[in-house]
Design a protein around this motif. Structure first.
Motif, PDB file in Angstrom:
ATOM      1  N   GLU A  40       4.724  18.420   7.625  1.00  0.00           N
ATOM      2  CA  GLU A  40       3.277  18.637   7.560  1.00  0.00           C
ATOM      3  C   GLU A  40       2.807  19.536   8.695  1.00  0.00           C
ATOM      4  OE1 GLU A  40       0.740  17.668   5.418  1.00  0.00           O
ATOM      5  OE2 GLU A  40       2.457  17.292   4.102  1.00  0.00           O
ATOM      6  N   ARG A  42       3.556  23.054   7.837  1.00  0.00           N
ATOM      7  CA  ARG A  42       2.676  23.524   6.771  1.00  0.00           C
ATOM      8  C   ARG A  42       1.270  23.827   7.290  1.00  0.00           C
ATOM      9  NH1 ARG A  42      -0.537  21.462   2.576  1.00  0.00           N
ATOM     10  NH2 ARG A  42      -0.404  19.334   3.374  1.00  0.00           N
ATOM     11  N   ARG A  43       0.821  23.096   8.307  1.00  0.00           N
ATOM     12  CA  ARG A  43      -0.546  23.236   8.805  1.00  0.00           C
ATOM     13  C   ARG A  43      -0.677  24.241   9.947  1.00  0.00           C
ATOM     14  NH1 ARG A  43      -4.442  21.017   5.460  1.00  0.00           N
ATOM     15  NH2 ARG A  43      -3.597  19.106   4.515  1.00  0.00           N
ATOM     16  N   LEU A 101      -3.470  15.148  12.469  1.00  0.00           N
ATOM     17  CA  LEU A 101      -2.538  14.613  11.470  1.00  0.00           C
ATOM     18  C   LEU A 101      -2.427  13.110  11.675  1.00  0.00           C
ATOM     19  CD1 LEU A 101       0.274  17.330  11.518  1.00  0.00           C
ATOM     20  CD2 LEU A 101      -1.726  17.150  10.017  1.00  0.00           C
ATOM     21  N   ILE A 111      -2.920  21.472  16.794  1.00  0.00           N
ATOM     22  CA  ILE A 111      -2.606  20.293  15.979  1.00  0.00           C
ATOM     23  C   ILE A 111      -2.536  19.085  16.900  1.00  0.00           C
ATOM     24  CG2 ILE A 111      -0.778  19.142  14.678  1.00  0.00           C
ATOM     25  CD1 ILE A 111      -0.246  21.645  13.202  1.00  0.00           C
ATOM     26  N   GLU A 115      -6.314  14.681   8.614  1.00  0.00           N
ATOM     27  CA  GLU A 115      -5.459  14.964   7.464  1.00  0.00           C
ATOM     28  C   GLU A 115      -4.342  13.922   7.432  1.00  0.00           C
ATOM     29  OE1 GLU A 115      -5.870  17.138   5.153  1.00  0.00           O
ATOM     30  OE2 GLU A 115      -7.452  18.429   6.018  1.00  0.00           O
ATOM     31  N   ALA A 154      -0.782  12.453   7.019  1.00  0.00           N
ATOM     32  CA  ALA A 154       0.520  13.090   7.195  1.00  0.00           C
ATOM     33  C   ALA A 154       1.650  12.069   7.140  1.00  0.00           C
ATOM     34  CB  ALA A 154       0.561  13.836   8.525  1.00  0.00           C
ATOM     35  N   GLU A 164      -2.728  27.379   9.642  1.00  0.00           N
ATOM     36  CA  GLU A 164      -4.153  27.204   9.392  1.00  0.00           C
ATOM     37  C   GLU A 164      -4.964  26.973  10.654  1.00  0.00           C
ATOM     38  OE1 GLU A 164      -4.570  23.992   6.698  1.00  0.00           O
ATOM     39  OE2 GLU A 164      -3.031  24.724   5.294  1.00  0.00           O
ATOM     40  N   THR A 165      -4.338  26.648  11.774  1.00  0.00           N
ATOM     41  CA  THR A 165      -5.084  26.278  12.976  1.00  0.00           C
ATOM     42  C   THR A 165      -4.304  26.652  14.223  1.00  0.00           C
ATOM     43  OG1 THR A 165      -6.123  24.432  14.157  1.00  0.00           O
ATOM     44  CG2 THR A 165      -4.074  23.965  12.991  1.00  0.00           C
ATOM     45  N   ILE A 215      -6.647  20.297  13.932  1.00  0.00           N
ATOM     46  CA  ILE A 215      -6.361  19.435  12.784  1.00  0.00           C
ATOM     47  C   ILE A 215      -5.653  18.193  13.309  1.00  0.00           C
ATOM     48  CG2 ILE A 215      -4.984  19.178  10.685  1.00  0.00           C
ATOM     49  CD1 ILE A 215      -5.399  22.090  10.104  1.00  0.00           C
TER      50      ILE A 215
END
Length: 437
Positions: free
Chosen positions: A383, A386-387, A278, A394, A319, A321, A390-391, A276
């Motif tokens: 952020e 929070r992410r 950011l 980053i 995403e 951020a 999910e992955t 992801i």
């Protein structure tokens, strides 16, 4: 009967000697040397007027230099020990004219050899040389700069008194401070002018440029904590990968708003596909900014590419951020509007007057730093937290100024540096032309 002439008065050739001529006065050795050293007197007196003017200028410069040294030493003492600025106005006034007259003296050194250069070089260039000397201390000891400035002020006092003693053969403080007898006898010399130009062009200016580049290299590396490096070939950044024991990774990509096009292409292609990204980018949902934030003019001027146009990671990975402009203080928003208005319309008379009339409130620098860096960094860190569930990976391609704090904070959360890679952002000179080809 004619008068007889004494035989001892008759010359060997038989003639009568002429009356004896008067003996010329005997000149002492010191007087003879002094007479030879004196320059020829000009019929119109221009030489002596110029000589007098140079002596007056040197006296003024030395007087200002001594006064500025004493005022600075007293002012810096009160600042260092009592945090009181009692002589700031007078010091600024004297300092300005001391620098101005000093530069005049330095220019006169090239025009006329009258000025004794060894005695007055510090009077002419003390402030610029002191500023150059203080640069490394400002980089590494910015919190203790007042001690450095205090020491420089007292060194200036020592230099001023020493120079005054040399030009007056002691500390008798006679007026004028510099008499005409202290000047060298020649008014002009092509050799002096040529040597002055060559020393400045071949030695002094290149040495100052090399020193400033060296200090800039130190400053960039120190304040970016190694994320950015400046070197003769160009500007580079260091991409760092941090990993945690649970297998999670964070990759920090220091970015620049303008750079060589190849930099943005290479960076985009290096992102892991299962990550992801950011993204950085302040939003303006309430239209508080009067001018769109753009670096197009800067990129065109420098012959570089703009990040907003060339940096294109995969849409599926990106995403947002960053914060919204409404989270900034009114002072920061007003300053951004002023800067971007000048950037978009160029620097003209109206924008220059507006910039000069801008009066920041007390503590504005701290407020600006809080809005543009700290507040955005905290939002980004939230952020990331929070992410992370999910992955596994980053990616953070943000401005290089954000990287030191972000790196420190994620290491507090258990991440450790695993690897780093260097990328060239901007190439200088021949290296850039070769890369473009």
């Amino acid at each position: 009967m004619p008068e007889e002439i004494p035989s001892n008065a008759v010359s060997e050739s038989g003639g009568v000697p002429s009356p004896l001529a008067a003996e010329p006065p005997v000149i002492g050795a010191q007087e003879a040397v002094a007479a030879q050293a004196q320059p020829p007197v000009r019929a119109n007196g221009r030489f002596w007027k110029a000589r007098h003017l140079v002596a007056v200028t040197l006296s003024l410069a030395l007087g200002l230099f001594l006064a500025d040294a004493l005022i600075s030493a007293v002012d810096d003492t009160f600042i260092l020990f009592f945090n009181v600025h009692i002589l700031a106005g007078l010091r600024g006034f004297l300092g300005f004219f001391t620098i101005l007259v000093g530069l005049v003296i330095y220019a006169l050194m090239g025009i006329t050899p009258m000025i004794p250069k060894r005695k007055f070089i510090l009077v002419a260039l003390f402030s610029p040389l002191a500023a150059l000397f203080a640069l490394p201390f400002w980089i590494y000891c910015s919190g203790r700069m007042q001690i450095v400035i205090w020491a420089i002020s007292f060194f200036q006092v020592f230099c001023a008194i020493a120079i005054l003693g040399m030009v007056q053969d002691g500390f008798k403080f006679r007026m004028p401070l510099v008499s005409e007898e202290r000047l060298n006898p020649r008014g002009f010399s092509w050799l002096n002018l040529l040597g002055f130009v060559l020393v400045n062009a071949v030695v002094f200016l290149p040495a100052v440029a090399a020193y400033l580049l060296f200090c800039a290299t130190l400053a960039v590396g120190h304040f970016s904590e190694g994320f950015v490096a400046l070197h003769p070939g160009g500007l580079s950044v260091q991409v760092r990968k941090y990993v945690r024991n649970d297998g999670k990774s964070v990759q920090l990509y220091p970015m620049a708003h303008v750079a060589d096009r190849n930099f943005y292409t290479t960076i985009s292609q290096s992102f892991p596909t299962n990550s992801i990204v950011l993204m950085e980018g302040v939003t303006d949902r309430e239209h508080l900014l009067t001018n769109h934030i753009s670096y197009k003019r800067m990129a065109a001027t420098l012959g570089l590419s703009e990040q907003q146009k060339e940096f294109k990671p995969s849409e599926e990975q990106m995403e947002r951020a960053d914060v919204d402009v409404k989270e900034f203080t009114p002072n920061t928003i007003g300053f951004l509007n002023l800067v971007m208005r000048i950037h978009s319309k160029g620097l003209n008379a109206a924008s220059l007057m507006e910039l000069m009339s801008f009066s920041p409130p007390p503590g504005f620098e701290k407020e600006l730093f809080e809005d543009l860096l700290r507040k955005r960094n905290r939002h980004l860190l939230d952020e990331m937290q929070r992410r992370l569930p999910e992955t596994e990976n980053i990616v953070v391609p943000w401005g290089a100024a954000h990287m030191p704090e972000i790196a420190r904070e994620i290491q507090k959360d258990g991440f450790r540096l695993e690897e780093s890679r260097d990328y060239v952002v901007i190439r200088f000179g021949a290296g850039r032309k070769k890369a473009v080809k």
